[in-house]
Design an enzyme around this catalytic site. Structure first.
Site, PDB file in Angstrom:
ATOM      1  CG  HIS A  12      -2.957 -11.146   0.961  1.00 32.08           C
ATOM      2  ND1 HIS A  12      -2.047 -10.811  -0.238  1.00 32.08           N
ATOM      3  CD2 HIS A  12      -3.940 -10.082   0.769  1.00 32.08           C
ATOM      4  CE1 HIS A  12      -2.305  -9.577  -0.851  1.00 32.08           C
ATOM      5  NE2 HIS A  12      -3.387  -9.437  -0.385  1.00 32.08           N
ATOM      6  CG  HIS A  23      -9.496  -3.551   2.041  1.00 28.36           C
ATOM      7  ND1 HIS A  23      -8.553  -2.725   2.053  1.00 28.36           N
ATOM      8  CD2 HIS A  23      -9.197  -4.598   0.973  1.00 28.36           C
ATOM      9  CE1 HIS A  23      -7.660  -2.653   1.078  1.00 28.36           C
ATOM     10  NE2 HIS A  23      -8.115  -3.961   0.505  1.00 28.36           N
ATOM     11  CG  ASP A  27      -3.199  -6.994  -3.707  1.00 32.67           C
ATOM     12  OD1 ASP A  27      -4.113  -6.132  -4.270  1.00 32.67           O
ATOM     13  OD2 ASP A  27      -3.275  -7.510  -2.352  1.00 32.67           O
ATOM     14  CG  HIS A  69      -2.148  -1.108   1.056  1.00 31.80           C
ATOM     15  ND1 HIS A  69      -2.877  -1.209   2.217  1.00 31.80           N
ATOM     16  CD2 HIS A  69      -2.609  -1.689   0.042  1.00 31.80           C
ATOM     17  CE1 HIS A  69      -3.703  -2.246   1.811  1.00 31.80           C
ATOM     18  NE2 HIS A  69      -3.830  -2.409   0.526  1.00 31.80           N
ATOM     19  CE1 TYR A  78      -3.637  -8.274   4.434  1.00 30.01           C
ATOM     20  CE2 TYR A  78      -5.775  -8.190   5.112  1.00 30.01           C
ATOM     21  CZ  TYR A  78      -4.990  -8.256   4.008  1.00 30.01           C
ATOM     22  OH  TYR A  78      -5.355  -7.952   2.888  1.00 30.01           O
ATOM     23  CG  ASP A 137      -7.290  -8.085   0.552  1.00 32.55           C
ATOM     24  OD1 ASP A 137      -6.321  -8.688   0.148  1.00 32.55           O
ATOM     25  OD2 ASP A 137      -7.962  -6.989  -0.086  1.00 32.55           O
ATOM     26  CD  GLU A 182      -5.642  -3.057  -2.595  1.00 37.46           C
ATOM     27  OE1 GLU A 182      -6.382  -3.571  -1.651  1.00 37.46           O
ATOM     28  OE2 GLU A 182      -4.618  -2.314  -2.307  1.00 37.46           O
ATOM     29  CG  HIS A 214     -10.235  -6.717  -3.599  1.00 44.29           C
ATOM     30  ND1 HIS A 214     -10.812  -5.520  -3.740  1.00 44.29           N
ATOM     31  CD2 HIS A 214      -9.132  -6.699  -2.737  1.00 44.29           C
ATOM     32  CE1 HIS A 214      -9.879  -4.640  -3.065  1.00 44.29           C
ATOM     33  NE2 HIS A 214      -9.079  -5.477  -2.423  1.00 44.29           N
TER      34      HIS A 214
HETATM   35 FE1  FEO Z   1      -7.287  -5.161  -1.016  1.00 45.43          FE
HETATM   36 FE2  FEO Z   1      -4.770  -7.647  -1.290  1.00 45.43          FE
HETATM   37  O1  FEO Z   1      -5.824  -6.427  -1.779  1.00 45.43           O
END
Ligand code: FEO
Length: 397
Positions: free
Chosen positions: A226, A146, A84, A24, A193, A165, A82, A80
């Site tokens: 993750h 998130h 990643d 991030h 996290y 996530d 994002e 999601h």
């Molecule tokens: Fe919200 Fe692992 O990305």
């Protein structure tokens, strides 16, 4: 490379990023690296759940190829937006142009804005089902866990939750499952996290957990996007989340300070000793020398925070100011705090810290402690008593 089957005909096809040290931007330190988990379901319809960071696209494609030619993929579930979890999507889609991307309406909007992809997209809502053949996927929208686009996928036939996530950890390992890895490191990374990314969203997460409990769906495995997959005891991480979302605290203190010429540091050490001698566990950090991500992790369960700074230009020093600004964004609830620090002629840092704490919603438990120039023997004694009194406030709270 051996294929990694997490359930019969369901494969982990993600990537381990051993070397990433910040996330991030630079807001999160990933001292143990991370993983980007993607899953391939082999059924009548071949389904890829999430992808990986773009720099790991080739690794993802190679893993898929070991199991099935990528052009056979029918669905790509995008839980999601994002990067990643989505940045490899354009590369994958080139190999399976007829695949349908499945996600929420916000996901569709977000992917279009990120990648300008004119892909076949199926928008889903909570409760919608997608038949894969022997199995189906049920979707649960999870906005703000998130990002607004976030979604969980659930496979009832496997009792498998794929929550992206949520329940994840930035934790690079050769092991993939909770029963294979160091459980202390695993829970430490899961807490870190939550503390650094999800803490301000606690009320939303709690509502979602309660909603899932009411759905009465059995969960035998949680495979996040993750880190480690929870197969031995998925309830362990659910219970931990329930505690964190309710801002449950322990009788612990975290002392965080920044010092200019060492006076505030002397105060911090004696305050910490006073707290310890009163029977309360303490963590002590000079924020200018510390990993903020770790400090926030320690604050997740601590009842009391003691924040110190030398005064500079009638204000606190810049590292502690930045730290408190980050803490304000996390909106910790149900905490108490006190402020301290040294000054030269006109003070100001202690008042600024107290104001920031109050703006953050943290109760200032006692008036702050200021010392001119260098603490003398009497003032050092006062710091010790200040620590003991703060420990008393923690016990009363
Ligand atoms: Fe919200 Fe692992 O990305």
């Amino acid at each position: 490379m051996a294929k990694l089957e997490i359930k019969k005909d369901i494969y982990w096809v993600g990537a381990v990023d051993w070397n990433v040290r910040t996330f991030h931007g630079h807001t999160y330190s990933t001292k143990r690296g991370t993983t980007y988990n993607a899953y391939l379901i082999i059924d009548d319809k071949i389904t890829l759940v999430d992808t990986v960071l773009g720099s790991f696209s080739a690794e993802l494609i190679e893993k898929i190829r070991q199991i099935v030619p990528p052009e056979k993929i029918d669905y790509i579930i995008a839980n999601h937006v994002e990067k990643d979890h989505s940045e490899a999507l354009p590369e994958i889609i080139k190999l399976c142009p007829k695949a349908k991307v499945v996600g929420t309406a916000k996901c569709k909007e977000g992917l279009a804005k990120h990648y300008y992809g004119n892909w076949d997209f199926q928008t889903v809502k909570t409760g919608d089902k997608l038949s894969l053949g022997k199995r189906e996927l049920v979707f649960i929208e999870a906005p703000m866990i998130h990002w607004p686009d976030s979604m969980f996928s659930y496979c009832p036939q496997e009792e498998l939750l794929l929550p992206n996530d949520a329940f994840g950890q930035h934790y690079a390992t050769s092991e993939r499952f909770d029963d294979e890895t160091d459980s202390c490191a695993l829970m430490d990374e899961a807490a870190k996290y939550y503390a650094n990314i999800l803490w301000p969203l606690g009320a939303v997460i709690l509502r979602k957990l309660e909603e899932i409990q009411k759905m009465n769906i059995p969960i035998k495995m949680i495979a996040p996007s993750h880190g480690i997959i929870w197969r031995k005891d998925p309830q362990k991480i659910i219970n931990a989340y329930l505690g964190w979302t309710k801002n449950t605290t322990l009788a612990k203190a975290v002392v965080v300070y920044e010092t200019m010429w060492g006076s505030t540091e002397k105060m911090a050490a004696r305050i910490a000793q006073g707290i310890i001698d009163a029977g309360i566990q303490v963590k002590l950090y000079d924020i200018a020398q510390s990993d903020r991500t770790e400090v926030i992790n320690q604050m997740l369960e601590a009842k009391g925070f003691v924040i110190g700074s030398s005064t500079h230009d009638n204000n606190m020093l810049t590292s502690i100011a930045g730290f408190l600004d980050f803490l304000r964004g996390l909106s910790p609830k149900n905490r108490i705090a006190s402020a301290f620090g040294s000054y030269g002629w006109a003070g100001g840092a202690v008042q600024k810290i107290e104001k920031t704490l109050e703006e953050t919603g943290i109760k200032v438990a006692a008036p702050g402690l200021s010392v001119k120039y260098v603490p003398d023997e009497r003032e050092i004694g006062r710091c010790y008593e200040f620590g003991k009194e703060f420990a008393g406030k923690i016990k009363e709270a």
